[in-house]
Design an enzyme around this catalytic site. Structure first.
Site, mmCIF file in Angstrom:
data_model
loop_
_atom_site.group_PDB
_atom_site.id
_atom_site.type_symbol
_atom_site.label_atom_id
_atom_site.label_comp_id
_atom_site.label_asym_id
_atom_site.label_seq_id
_atom_site.Cartn_x
_atom_site.Cartn_y
_atom_site.Cartn_z
ATOM 1 N N GLU A 107 -11.265 -6.299 -8.983
ATOM 2 C CA GLU A 107 -12.350 -5.142 -10.121
ATOM 3 C C GLU A 107 -11.729 -5.766 -11.130
ATOM 4 O OE1 GLU A 107 -12.450 -2.044 -7.404
ATOM 5 O OE2 GLU A 107 -10.361 -2.097 -7.895
ATOM 6 N N CYS A 120 -10.070 -5.084 -18.952
ATOM 7 C CA CYS A 120 -8.626 -5.584 -18.256
ATOM 8 C C CYS A 120 -9.093 -6.430 -16.852
ATOM 9 C CB CYS A 120 -8.621 -4.528 -17.170
ATOM 10 S SG CYS A 120 -6.843 -4.317 -16.500
ATOM 11 N N CYS A 127 -2.405 -9.556 -4.716
ATOM 12 C CA CYS A 127 -1.298 -9.605 -5.595
ATOM 13 C C CYS A 127 0.262 -9.909 -4.457
ATOM 14 C CB CYS A 127 -0.747 -9.009 -6.360
ATOM 15 S SG CYS A 127 0.799 -9.233 -7.890
ATOM 16 N N CYS A 131 4.504 -4.536 -6.550
ATOM 17 C CA CYS A 131 5.401 -4.134 -7.004
ATOM 18 C C CYS A 131 4.644 -2.512 -6.208
ATOM 19 C CB CYS A 131 5.012 -3.424 -8.712
ATOM 20 S SG CYS A 131 5.428 -5.433 -9.415
ATOM 21 N N CYS A 134 2.101 0.447 -7.690
ATOM 22 C CA CYS A 134 0.781 -0.167 -7.596
ATOM 23 C C CYS A 134 -0.297 -0.482 -6.350
ATOM 24 C CB CYS A 134 0.850 -1.421 -8.308
ATOM 25 S SG CYS A 134 -0.389 -2.880 -8.631
ATOM 26 N N CYS A 357 -5.037 2.354 -14.935
ATOM 27 C CA CYS A 357 -4.116 1.097 -14.682
ATOM 28 C C CYS A 357 -3.365 1.716 -12.726
ATOM 29 C CB CYS A 357 -2.927 1.548 -15.596
ATOM 30 S SG CYS A 357 -1.683 0.549 -15.737
#
Length: 388
Positions: A107, A120, A127, A131, A134, A357
């Site tokens: 995305e 962005c 990933c 984290c 996220c 975010c």
């Protein structure tokens, strides 16, 4: 019979893989042109057609000879990722889900703000860092994106607004490598893509307006200072190692003191001594949003040249974290401001289309099986809560 067999073999040979020119930096484009027997200045022409005019058809490149165009058709292509969905938020934020060659989706988000447009950009399919706050990390990890897949997000965003050629009003003024993935774990491809963003024959964006955000891959950050001069942001989210170990697991390998020291080394290598590191701090209710933690953060960063970007947590599935109250955010901001640290609160944009975010998910063919584990753990916790 031999001739027939030979002909059959020829027809079954795999087609020659074409070079995707969208992903070639200026240096690599020059090398490509030289390999075809052309002068190096042809690279500048190709770059301008691709990145200034948005052209993906060699026949439209009118200042290039027909013979060279024919040669390019045989061995090269200009192929961006495929747009699968495009959504526009009520606040003007636009999000694309694009399909990459493995079939997974990543995305990309464009946030317009007056004359400014911030894109962005994702650097990986998923990933690997996981984290806790996220949503991307909960999807697991498949692979790094290629240069063409990274810079292709910029190309597609401009194309979406019909903003080629580059003499039109600039849709993208800023790029942040803050999408899906940890950019420094895809070092070479991210560096080449950023070089195209900065290059006058690419997108001509100022080094101050291209920002790489890292969770703290210290050795790669030290390498970055030798080859790039983009702006730097660090994903901090805690003022002490004990809490950051929980929120950002890579902190167990490269703790806060090492990360801040690496940032200092990065800026020491730059000719521009007036830039500072952006510290990203996601505020999570009851986790890291207390006044005491704000004072600890102020003490930690007292002598560290930086500005702080406070990001109220954006909820997503598979997370029990909650968004802090406005009072808690204002109180945290006040402590930092009273400590003379430049601090802003990031406004939430695009949350109605899951573009805020921490909300980027995409569709990852997860080879780590992490997404399955997160779903199982989440369902187990929910079942216990219902029983209680």
């Amino acid at each position: 019979m031999t001739t027939e067999t030979s002909e059959q073999h020829a027809t079954t040979q795999a087609p020659v893989e074409k070079t995707n020119l969208l992903g070639l930096s200026r240096e690599k484009m020059e090398a490509f042109c030289l390999s075809l027997g052309e002068k190096s200045f042809r690279a500048q022409q190709l770059l301008k057609w691709i990145h200034h005019h948005g052209v993906d058809d060699f026949d439209e490149m009118t200042n290039i000879s027909k013979n060279f165009r024919a040669q390019l058709k045989e061995c090269a292509e200009i192929r961006p990722p495929e747009v699968v969905t495009e959504k526009t938020s009520k606040d003007g934020t636009r999000k694309w889900a694009v399909k990459v060659t493995s079939g997974s989706l990543v995305e990309t988000v464009l946030i317009p703000d007056g004359d400014r447009g911030t894109l962005c950009v994702s650097s990986q399919v998923g990933c690997s860092l996981d984290c806790s706050f996220c949503s991307t990390g909960k999807q697991g990890f498949q692979r790094d994106l290629t240069v063409a897949e990274i810079i292709g997000q910029v190309w597609l965003a401009i194309k979406s607004y019909d903003a080629f050629p580059s003499t039109n009003k600039k849709i993208i003024t800023n790029v942040v490598m803050m999408g899906m993935g940890e950019p420094l774990l895809n070092f070479d491809n991210v560096v080449d893509a950023m070089s195209l963003m900065l290059d006058d024959f690419g997108y001509g964006i100022s080094k101050r307006r291209v920002t790489l955000s890292t969770s703290g891959v210290v050795p790669a950050l030290d390498r970055l200072g030798d080859v790039s001069s983009v702006s730097l942001a660090i994903s901090l989210h805690a003022a002490d190692d004990e809490l950051r170990n929980q929120l950002v697991p890579i902190n167990k390998r490269y703790p806060i003191a090492e990360l801040l020291a690496a940032c200092t080394r990065y800026w020491d290598k730059q000719s521009d001594t007036h830039r500072v590191t952006t510290v990203e701090y996601t505020l999570i209710a009851g986790v890291n949003d207390s006044p005491e933690q704000a004072h600890a953060l102020a003490r930690l960063l007292k002598d560290f040249p930086c500005k702080i970007n406070l990001i109220p947590f954006n909820p997503f599935p598979l997370s029990d974290y909650e968004r802090p109250s406005k009072r808690a955010v204002d109180r945290f901001w006040q402590v930092l401001s009273n400590s003379n640290i430049v601090t802003t609160v990031r406004s939430t944009r695009g949350d109605d289309i899951d573009a805020a975010c921490g909300q980027l998910i995409g569709q990852v063919a997860d080879r780590t099986k992490r997404s399955e584990r997160h779903k199982a753990n989440y369902n187990q916790v929910q079942a216990v809560n219902i029983i209680e």
